[in-house]
Each structure stands twice: as structure tokens, then as C-alpha cells.
Design a protein around this motif. Structure first.
Motif, PDB file in Angstrom:
ATOM      1  N   GLU A  42      -4.268  29.076  59.877  1.00  0.00           N
ATOM      2  CA  GLU A  42      -4.013  27.714  59.400  1.00  0.00           C
ATOM      3  C   GLU A  42      -5.328  26.955  59.254  1.00  0.00           C
ATOM      4  O   GLU A  42      -6.106  26.865  60.210  1.00  0.00           O
ATOM      5  CB  GLU A  42      -3.101  26.990  60.386  1.00  0.00           C
ATOM      6  CG  GLU A  42      -2.729  25.596  59.988  1.00  0.00           C
ATOM      7  CD  GLU A  42      -1.650  25.017  60.889  1.00  0.00           C
ATOM      8  OE1 GLU A  42      -0.789  24.295  60.375  1.00  0.00           O
ATOM      9  OE2 GLU A  42      -1.666  25.291  62.102  1.00  0.00           O
ATOM     10  N   PRO A  43      -5.598  26.402  58.071  1.00  0.00           N
ATOM     11  CA  PRO A  43      -6.825  25.615  57.915  1.00  0.00           C
ATOM     12  C   PRO A  43      -6.843  24.454  58.897  1.00  0.00           C
ATOM     13  O   PRO A  43      -5.801  23.866  59.210  1.00  0.00           O
ATOM     14  CB  PRO A  43      -6.723  25.099  56.468  1.00  0.00           C
ATOM     15  CG  PRO A  43      -5.789  26.026  55.778  1.00  0.00           C
ATOM     16  CD  PRO A  43      -4.809  26.461  56.821  1.00  0.00           C
ATOM     17  N   ALA A 102       5.763  30.622  50.987  1.00  0.00           N
ATOM     18  CA  ALA A 102       5.615  31.947  50.383  1.00  0.00           C
ATOM     19  C   ALA A 102       6.368  33.008  51.170  1.00  0.00           C
ATOM     20  O   ALA A 102       6.776  34.030  50.617  1.00  0.00           O
ATOM     21  CB  ALA A 102       4.129  32.309  50.277  1.00  0.00           C
ATOM     22  N   LYS A 103       6.585  32.783  52.474  1.00  0.00           N
ATOM     23  CA  LYS A 103       7.330  33.753  53.268  1.00  0.00           C
ATOM     24  C   LYS A 103       8.768  33.867  52.752  1.00  0.00           C
ATOM     25  O   LYS A 103       9.316  34.968  52.664  1.00  0.00           O
ATOM     26  CB  LYS A 103       7.326  33.379  54.741  1.00  0.00           C
ATOM     27  CG  LYS A 103       8.038  34.405  55.629  1.00  0.00           C
ATOM     28  CD  LYS A 103       8.063  33.997  57.088  1.00  0.00           C
ATOM     29  CE  LYS A 103       6.725  34.217  57.750  1.00  0.00           C
ATOM     30  NZ  LYS A 103       6.784  34.040  59.231  1.00  0.00           N
ATOM     31  N   LYS A 240      -2.636  27.482  52.134  1.00  0.00           N
ATOM     32  CA  LYS A 240      -3.987  27.812  52.593  1.00  0.00           C
ATOM     33  C   LYS A 240      -5.063  27.008  51.871  1.00  0.00           C
ATOM     34  O   LYS A 240      -5.841  26.290  52.497  1.00  0.00           O
ATOM     35  CB  LYS A 240      -4.237  29.310  52.423  1.00  0.00           C
ATOM     36  CG  LYS A 240      -3.144  30.198  53.010  1.00  0.00           C
ATOM     37  CD  LYS A 240      -2.898  29.974  54.491  1.00  0.00           C
ATOM     38  CE  LYS A 240      -1.811  30.916  55.010  1.00  0.00           C
ATOM     39  NZ  LYS A 240      -1.560  30.773  56.437  1.00  0.00           N
ATOM     40  N   ALA A 241      -5.131  27.113  50.552  1.00  0.00           N
ATOM     41  CA  ALA A 241      -6.218  26.474  49.815  1.00  0.00           C
ATOM     42  C   ALA A 241      -6.134  24.954  49.869  1.00  0.00           C
ATOM     43  O   ALA A 241      -7.159  24.269  49.821  1.00  0.00           O
ATOM     44  CB  ALA A 241      -6.224  26.944  48.363  1.00  0.00           C
ATOM     45  N   PHE A 242      -4.918  24.400  49.972  1.00  0.00           N
ATOM     46  CA  PHE A 242      -4.762  22.950  49.962  1.00  0.00           C
ATOM     47  C   PHE A 242      -4.483  22.377  51.358  1.00  0.00           C
ATOM     48  O   PHE A 242      -4.167  21.199  51.491  1.00  0.00           O
ATOM     49  CB  PHE A 242      -3.627  22.549  49.009  1.00  0.00           C
ATOM     50  CG  PHE A 242      -3.935  22.833  47.562  1.00  0.00           C
ATOM     51  CD1 PHE A 242      -4.636  21.918  46.791  1.00  0.00           C
ATOM     52  CD2 PHE A 242      -3.544  24.021  46.979  1.00  0.00           C
ATOM     53  CE1 PHE A 242      -4.926  22.174  45.462  1.00  0.00           C
ATOM     54  CE2 PHE A 242      -3.824  24.302  45.649  1.00  0.00           C
ATOM     55  CZ  PHE A 242      -4.527  23.378  44.888  1.00  0.00           C
ATOM     56  N   ALA A 243      -4.589  23.224  52.393  1.00  0.00           N
ATOM     57  CA  ALA A 243      -4.335  22.784  53.775  1.00  0.00           C
ATOM     58  C   ALA A 243      -2.975  22.107  53.879  1.00  0.00           C
ATOM     59  O   ALA A 243      -2.833  21.003  54.398  1.00  0.00           O
ATOM     60  CB  ALA A 243      -5.452  21.856  54.261  1.00  0.00           C
ATOM     61  N   MET A 244      -1.947  22.807  53.395  1.00  0.00           N
ATOM     62  CA  MET A 244      -0.590  22.247  53.355  1.00  0.00           C
ATOM     63  C   MET A 244       0.405  23.181  54.041  1.00  0.00           C
ATOM     64  O   MET A 244       1.546  23.327  53.596  1.00  0.00           O
ATOM     65  CB  MET A 244      -0.172  21.987  51.910  1.00  0.00           C
ATOM     66  CG  MET A 244      -1.000  20.944  51.193  1.00  0.00           C
ATOM     67  SD  MET A 244      -0.518  20.706  49.454  1.00  0.00           S
ATOM     68  CE  MET A 244       1.073  19.900  49.645  1.00  0.00           C
ATOM     69  N   THR A 245       0.003  23.785  55.155  1.00  0.00           N
ATOM     70  CA  THR A 245       0.875  24.772  55.790  1.00  0.00           C
ATOM     71  C   THR A 245       2.242  24.191  56.145  1.00  0.00           C
ATOM     72  O   THR A 245       3.270  24.833  55.950  1.00  0.00           O
ATOM     73  CB  THR A 245       0.212  25.345  57.051  1.00  0.00           C
ATOM     74  OG1 THR A 245      -0.222  24.266  57.891  1.00  0.00           O
ATOM     75  CG2 THR A 245      -0.981  26.214  56.700  1.00  0.00           C
ATOM     76  N   ILE A 276      10.140  15.737  48.639  1.00  0.00           N
ATOM     77  CA  ILE A 276       8.846  15.041  48.738  1.00  0.00           C
ATOM     78  C   ILE A 276       7.700  16.047  48.635  1.00  0.00           C
ATOM     79  O   ILE A 276       6.697  15.806  47.945  1.00  0.00           O
ATOM     80  CB  ILE A 276       8.752  14.250  50.056  1.00  0.00           C
ATOM     81  CG1 ILE A 276       9.931  13.280  50.197  1.00  0.00           C
ATOM     82  CG2 ILE A 276       7.423  13.505  50.132  1.00  0.00           C
ATOM     83  CD1 ILE A 276      10.103  12.325  49.045  1.00  0.00           C
ATOM     84  N   ALA A 277       7.845  17.169  49.318  1.00  0.00           N
ATOM     85  CA  ALA A 277       6.801  18.198  49.262  1.00  0.00           C
ATOM     86  C   ALA A 277       6.619  18.695  47.834  1.00  0.00           C
ATOM     87  O   ALA A 277       5.491  18.902  47.373  1.00  0.00           O
ATOM     88  CB  ALA A 277       7.159  19.354  50.191  1.00  0.00           C
ATOM     89  N   GLN A 278       7.723  18.884  47.118  1.00  0.00           N
ATOM     90  CA  GLN A 278       7.601  19.356  45.734  1.00  0.00           C
ATOM     91  C   GLN A 278       6.811  18.374  44.882  1.00  0.00           C
ATOM     92  O   GLN A 278       5.970  18.785  44.067  1.00  0.00           O
ATOM     93  CB  GLN A 278       8.989  19.557  45.122  1.00  0.00           C
ATOM     94  CG  GLN A 278       9.715  20.785  45.612  1.00  0.00           C
ATOM     95  CD  GLN A 278      10.834  21.186  44.669  1.00  0.00           C
ATOM     96  OE1 GLN A 278      10.627  21.357  43.471  1.00  0.00           O
ATOM     97  NE2 GLN A 278      12.035  21.336  45.219  1.00  0.00           N
TER      98      GLN A 278
END
Length: 397
Positions: A42-43, A102-103, A240-245, A276-278
Motif C-alpha cells: 500500500e502506498p 482489481a481483486k 497503487k499508482a493513485f494511492a487509492m487502495t 462516489i469512488a467511481q
């Protein structure tokens, strides 16, 4: 007593060592011990402000209802734009499915693609959940062993040797969790030569670490290799790339019939992803990857730092990860040795010893299909990395 095959498969999942490590780390923290965590995938950055602002706007705009199972149309369009911009892949709306991380995308694919006894080739090391997801879908994981000498990459000859009449899929990540290894376009082309001899085999290409890339060369996608588009399911997300785990948004680009099946499967499990996440992810994906380059630059500095520190400890054998934020050293040189009265028999023993003696949390390579190695995350501050490796060196002296 009647047996329950699903319950048995869940109980037999090979995660006991990982759970034991996590439980021990919690126990030590509760005792007041200063544990440095180098185990998390996790970033340690906060989600960028421009993405958080998009989420706040979505709340104020009263996004609060159920979402389409496969994602908002404008989010799917942003995914299509991202695939074209970053990977030169052209998808249509019916080929995109947005999921709760993604899981879930991976689980959807396994459940719709695998029949009982179908074999799935997994180059080792692989992300810890691949094997168990395959087993839950009644598939059979087939491990292909790699080593640090080959940069933990599967060769075409290894792939060819692993294929049987029961082979249905190949799953891999690039950049790889846990090794950080990245397949080049040339390496993917060589694997594709083998795969194109077997048109009924499908590939899951997990590209969640795509932007955390230190090679200076554009990321290569299996779906972009000539002749592989219709046999590849590309899995990605923003964790990962956007630190949005914790935002839990992943997605696939896949042939229409696979995407439609995943949509139906998801509709009976979670339905659509958080509204909201979308809305926030639309903003994230439409932005240039350069907006998060500061994180990648810092991860590269940390990679070089931890490699230099580990290479100063006799017994750690490392390669140079080309992506993600992990090192995966071979620690077999420590097996059979005794430190402070504790004999190290394997990587799990070694990780537990470092947790108890050095107060540094890592993950045994057993969880990833490679018992000679351990995963160390450098998604931690430089000061934490320096202190952690100093503690490890002291514990082994």
C-alpha cells in the motif's frame, strides 16, 4: 457428515503463515513494541487532492444511488481513453467492466472462465491471491518456478513445458507483486509465440503497477502483442499508482463475451461499485500519468536506498526490481543458521525471527510460491527504511 467442497477449499487456502505473521505483528504492537511495517502492499502517500476534490463534488452533486453493475458509462469511457493513451489498446464500452477493486475483477474472471479441473499456469512468484482464487473456482494452479537469476520471469520454454491439454489460462502481473520484475515487449512477444500455438488458452495480464515503472521504457501490455488481443483479459485499477487502495475500484478490458459474463457474475455478488469512488476515478483516469510522477520518483529513490542497504548485509541476494514497490531477496543463505538460539529452517522462520527480534514486519516468500525468498515493501519513509534495515543487520550480527 456431508462434506462442503467450497468450505473445504476455503479452509485449505495457503495463507496460514501470512495470517500468523500479521497476528504476531498485531500482538507485538499491542504490547507497545515499535514495529516497522515493511509488509504492506500500500502506498504511504495520500490520495492526490484533485481526486479528493472530485469525490467531494460528487457528494455535493448527490451521487448516492445504485450504480450500473459494470460501471458508469462516463467512467467506462475514461477507462477506454486510458487504455488507448497509455497502452495503445482499443476497447469498446461492452468490453469494460468496473469492479470493487482489481481483486474482484480477478475473481469474476476465474468464476466465469474456469471449469472444474482446468489448469491455470502461474509463474512463481505470483501475487498471493492468484492461487486461492483459482482454487475457489475449482481450477488447478500450475506453478512455474523462476529464480532471481532470470529476474523472476517465466521463459518461453518453461511456458511450453507447462502447457497440457487441461491448460485454460495463464495469469501473471507485470510489474510483478512481489518481485517488481517487468516483462519487456520483446519478452512478451516471445511468450506470445508459444501461446498462439494454443488458441484456447487465455491470459490474465494484471497491470495494476503499470505506472510504477523505473525502466524509462513504456509499459508493455500482453493485449498489445500481435495476435493476443482476443485472448487477453487486462486487469488494472487505481489502488497503487493513485494511492487509492481504500477506494476499491478496479476494471478489466476483455473480449466482449468475457466482459458480458463478468458483468452477469458481478451482478449476483456485489452489483455496481461505490458511486462516489467511481466519480473520483473518472477524474483520476482522465488526468495525465504525470500528475502522480512525484510518487514514482520517490519510490525509485527508496528502491535504490533499500537495495544499497540490503546488499551491505551478507546473505541477502537481490535483483534490481524494475517496477512496483517491493524487493524480493533470496534469503536461503540463512537457512540452517542459528541466531540468538533460534534456528532458521525456511523463509517463514526468517520473517518471523526478524519480526520478533528486529521488530520489522516482512512477508515470507511461501505466500507467493517461492519459499527461498521474502517480500520487503519500500512503501515506507526513507527514515523507516534506514532504521528497519539497521535493525535487521543488528539481529543477524
Amino acid at each position: 457428515m456431508n462434506s462442503n467442497p467450497l468450505s473445504e477449499r476455503i479452509l485449505n487456502m495457503a495463507t496460514s503463515a501470512t495470517l500468523a505473521m500479521a497476528a504476531k505483528a498485531r500482538e507485538l504492537r499491542e504490547e507497545g513494541k515499535d514495529i516497522i511495517g515493511l509488509s504492506l502492499g500500500e502506498p504511504d502517500f495520500n490520495t492526490p487532492d484533485f481526486i479528493k476534490e472530485a469525490a467531494v463534488n460528487a457528494i455535493n452533486e448527490n451521487y448516492n444511488g445504485y450504480t450500473p453493475v459494470d460501471g458508469y458509462v462516463d467512467l467506462k469511457q475514461a477507462v477506454i481513453t486510458k487504455f488507448k493513451r497509455d497502452n495503445n489498446l482499443e476497447f469498446t464500452l461492452p468490453q469494460i467492466v468496473v469492479s470493487t477493486g482489481a481483486k474482484q475483477s480477478l475473481a469474476n474472471v476465474a468464476l466465469v472462465m474456469l471449469n472444474k479441473g482446468d489448469e491455470v499456469i502461474l509463474p512463481c512468484p505470483y501475487w498471493v491471491s492468484y492461487s486461492d482464487i483459482v482454487k475457489l473456482a475449482e481450477g488447478v494452479p500450475v506453478e512455474v518456478k523462476t529464480s532471481i537469476e532470470t529476474d523472476f520471469k517465466m521463459t518461453p520454454s518453461q511456458l511450453e513445458a507447462a502447457i497440457t491439454p487441461k491448460t485454460k489460462m495463464v495469469w501473471f502481473s507485470s510489474p510483478c507483486n512481489p518481485s517488481g520484475s517487468s516483462y519487456t515487449k520483446k519478452e512478451l512477444e516471445a511468450l506470445a509465440v508459444v501461446l498462439k500455438k494454443h488458441p484456447n488458452i487465455y491470459v490474465v495480464s494484471d497491470e495494476i503497477y503499470e505506472h510504477i515503472n523505473y525502466t524509462g521504457v513504456a509499459h508493455a501490455s500482453m493485449a498489445g502483442i500481435d495476435g493476443m488481443f482476443n485472448n487477453t483479459i487486462t486487469v488494472n485499477g487505481v489502488s497503487k499508482a493513485f494511492a487509492m487502495t481504500g477506494w476499491r475500484v478496479g476494471y478489466i478490458g476483455a473480449p466482449d463475451w468475457i466482459a458480458r459474463a463478468c458483468n452477469k457474475m458481478q451482478g449476483q455478488i456485489t452489483s455496481g461499485t461505490n458511486c462516489i469512488a467511481q466519480r473520483a476515478v473518472i477524474t483520476a483516469l482522465n488526468a495525465s500519468p504525470s500528475k502522480v510522477k512525484y510518487m514514482i520518483d520517490e519510490f525509485k529513490i527508496r528502491r535504490d536506498l533499500i537495495l544499497n542497504l540490503l546488499n551491505d548485509i551478507e546473505g541477502f541476494k537481490t535483483n534490481i526490481p524494475q517496477g512496483a514497490f517491493y524487493v524480493f531477496p533470496d534469503v536461503s543463505a540463512f537457512f540452517g543458521k542459528t541466531f540468538k538460539g533460534k534456528t532458521i529452517q525456511n523463509a517463514t522462520d526468517f520473517s518471523m525471527y526478524l519480526l520478533e527480534e528486529a521488530l520489522v514486519a516482512t512477508v515470507s516468500g511461501d505466500a507467493f510460491g517461492n519459499p527461498n525468498c521474502m517480500r520487503i515493501s519500500y512503501a515506507a519513509s526513507q527514515d523507516q527504511i534506514i532504521e528497519a534495515i539497521k535493525r535487521i543487520k543488528t539481529a543477524l550480527s
